[in-house]
Design an enzyme around this catalytic site. Structure first.
Site, PDB file in Angstrom:
ATOM      1  N   GLY A  44       0.772  -1.246   0.000  1.00 38.89           N
ATOM      2  CA  GLY A  44       0.000   0.000   0.000  1.00 38.89           C
ATOM      3  C   GLY A  44       0.800   1.291   0.000  1.00 38.89           C
ATOM      4  N   GLU A  99       3.854   4.094   5.788  1.00 37.01           N
ATOM      5  CA  GLU A  99       2.639   3.284   5.692  1.00 37.01           C
ATOM      6  C   GLU A  99       1.581   3.991   4.856  1.00 37.01           C
ATOM      7  OE1 GLU A  99       0.979   0.750   5.733  1.00 37.01           O
ATOM      8  OE2 GLU A  99       0.954  -0.377   7.604  1.00 37.01           O
ATOM      9  N   ASP A 100       0.629   3.205   4.371  1.00 43.32           N
ATOM     10  CA  ASP A 100      -0.494   3.816   3.654  1.00 43.32           C
ATOM     11  C   ASP A 100      -1.522   4.386   4.619  1.00 43.32           C
ATOM     12  OD1 ASP A 100      -1.257   1.270   4.524  1.00 43.32           O
ATOM     13  OD2 ASP A 100      -2.052   0.609   2.596  1.00 43.32           O
ATOM     14  N   ASP A 103      -4.789   2.279  11.048  1.00 46.07           N
ATOM     15  CA  ASP A 103      -6.164   2.031  11.459  1.00 46.07           C
ATOM     16  C   ASP A 103      -6.165   1.643  12.938  1.00 46.07           C
ATOM     17  OD1 ASP A 103      -8.869   1.462  11.514  1.00 46.07           O
ATOM     18  OD2 ASP A 103      -8.706  -0.408  10.392  1.00 46.07           O
ATOM     19  N   LYS A 131      -6.641   6.914  10.386  1.00 46.40           N
ATOM     20  CA  LYS A 131      -8.065   6.666  10.666  1.00 46.40           C
ATOM     21  C   LYS A 131      -8.201   6.504  12.180  1.00 46.40           C
ATOM     22  CE  LYS A 131      -9.978   2.911   8.695  1.00 46.40           C
ATOM     23  NZ  LYS A 131     -10.520   2.067   7.609  1.00 46.40           N
ATOM     24  N   PHE A 152     -14.061   2.511   4.525  1.00 46.66           N
ATOM     25  CA  PHE A 152     -13.064   1.649   3.905  1.00 46.66           C
ATOM     26  C   PHE A 152     -12.467   2.400   2.719  1.00 46.66           C
ATOM     27  CE2 PHE A 152     -10.841  -1.623   1.764  1.00 46.66           C
ATOM     28  CZ  PHE A 152     -10.308  -2.338   2.832  1.00 46.66           C
TER      29      PHE A 152
HETATM   30  P1  IMP Z   1      -3.739  -1.550  11.414  1.00 43.58           P
HETATM   31  O1  IMP Z   1      -2.757  -2.548  11.903  1.00 43.58           O
HETATM   32  O2  IMP Z   1      -5.155  -1.863  11.848  1.00 43.58           O
HETATM   33  O3  IMP Z   1      -3.380  -0.122  11.716  1.00 43.58           O
HETATM   34  O4  IMP Z   1      -3.862  -1.776   9.897  1.00 43.58           O
HETATM   35  C1  IMP Z   1      -3.129  -1.176   8.979  1.00 43.58           C
HETATM   36  C2  IMP Z   1      -3.257  -1.905   7.658  1.00 43.58           C
HETATM   37  O5  IMP Z   1      -4.601  -2.351   7.390  1.00 43.58           O
HETATM   38  C3  IMP Z   1      -2.913  -0.943   6.572  1.00 43.58           C
HETATM   39  O6  IMP Z   1      -1.564  -1.034   6.245  1.00 43.58           O
HETATM   40  C4  IMP Z   1      -3.814  -1.374   5.439  1.00 43.58           C
HETATM   41  O7  IMP Z   1      -3.157  -2.360   4.668  1.00 43.58           O
HETATM   42  C5  IMP Z   1      -5.001  -2.014   6.091  1.00 43.58           C
HETATM   43  N1  IMP Z   1      -6.147  -1.075   6.146  1.00 43.58           N
HETATM   44  C6  IMP Z   1      -6.654  -0.485   7.241  1.00 43.58           C
HETATM   45  N2  IMP Z   1      -7.689   0.311   6.931  1.00 43.58           N
HETATM   46  C7  IMP Z   1      -7.826   0.243   5.589  1.00 43.58           C
HETATM   47  C8  IMP Z   1      -8.719   0.877   4.642  1.00 43.58           C
HETATM   48  O8  IMP Z   1      -9.613   1.680   4.971  1.00 43.58           O
HETATM   49  N3  IMP Z   1      -8.524   0.546   3.340  1.00 43.58           N
HETATM   50  C9  IMP Z   1      -7.562  -0.305   2.917  1.00 43.58           C
HETATM   51  N4  IMP Z   1      -6.700  -0.905   3.752  1.00 43.58           N
HETATM   52  C10 IMP Z   1      -6.834  -0.636   5.080  1.00 43.58           C
HETATM   53 MG    MG Z   2      -0.857  -2.032   4.390  1.00 48.42          MG
END
Ligand code: IMP
Ligand code: MG
Length: 175
Positions: A44, A99-100, A103, A131, A152
């Site tokens: 991403g 990172e992209d 979340d 987010k 999303f």
């Molecule tokens: P975290 O560990 O929950 O912070 O997740 C981060 C990863 O989940 C990111 O690197 C994304 O690959 C994926 N992710 C989280 N939210 C989204 C979204 O809204 N769209 C697409 N990918 C997401």
């Molecule tokens: Mg990712």
């Protein structure tokens, strides 16, 4: 088969490029005279990292990691699987993780600990999107492009089932 549709444009490419310049200049200021390793999280972060690094005027190298969460319960378990490890020795180095989207924060929380355990002298986090409503672990994010609502998100590297990464803007999935 149910077809997902995408919503309206939330963030344009022009806005992202402007932000990449701003954050790139900030990183340049913050690490003046130092050498950094920029680590992009596949897949991403690729578009955002490409924009960002062009605006960093420092001695720097790049590397990539690929990670995934374990199973469906991982958002709470906090366990992250490394699918592609670093090729770079980061011992004593300044690491900027790119990172992209942040979340839950689980991925970056894990990676921060991982880089520290590999001897990084400093670990900073730079994300295109934040987010905050999804957050489950308390993590400090140093550089944030844009804060988004709890939708999303797809486009500009972010996918749904590996699709939409090529969209030159940020949008969201509808229904
Ligand atoms: P975290 O560990 O929950 O912070 O997740 C981060 C990863 O989940 C990111 O690197 C994304 O690959 C994926 N992710 C989280 N939210 C989204 C979204 O809204 N769209 C697409 N990918 C997401
Ligand atoms: Mg990712």
């Amino acid at each position: 088969m149910h077809e997902n549709t995408i919503g309206t444009v939330m963030i344009t490419q022009e806005e992202i490029l402007r932000k990449a310049k701003e954050i790139g200049q900030q990183i340049t200021e913050d690490f003046q005279g130092e050498e950094i390793v920029m680590v992009g999280i596949l897949r991403g972060a690729v578009l955002w990292m490409a924009d960002l690094m062009k605006n960093v005027e420092l001695d720097m190298t790049i590397d990539f990691m690929a990670v995934s969460s374990y199973g469906a319960a991982t958002k709470t378990s906090g366990v992250v699987k490394i699918n592609k490890d670093l090729d770079t020795d980061i011992d004593g180095k300044i690491v900027i993780v790119v990172e992209d989207i942040v979340d839950s924060g689980v991925t970056l929380n894990y990676l921060k600990g991982y880089f520290t355990s590999r001897g990084a002298k400093e670990v900073r986090i730079c994300t295109l999107l934040d987010k905050p409503d999804g957050r489950r672990v308390d993590i400090h994010v140093d550089y944030i492009g844009f804060t988004v609502d709890d939708l999303f998100i797809v486009g500009y590297g972010l996918d749904f089932n590996q699709k939409y990464r090529n969209l030159p803007y940020i949008t969201y999935l509808e229904g």
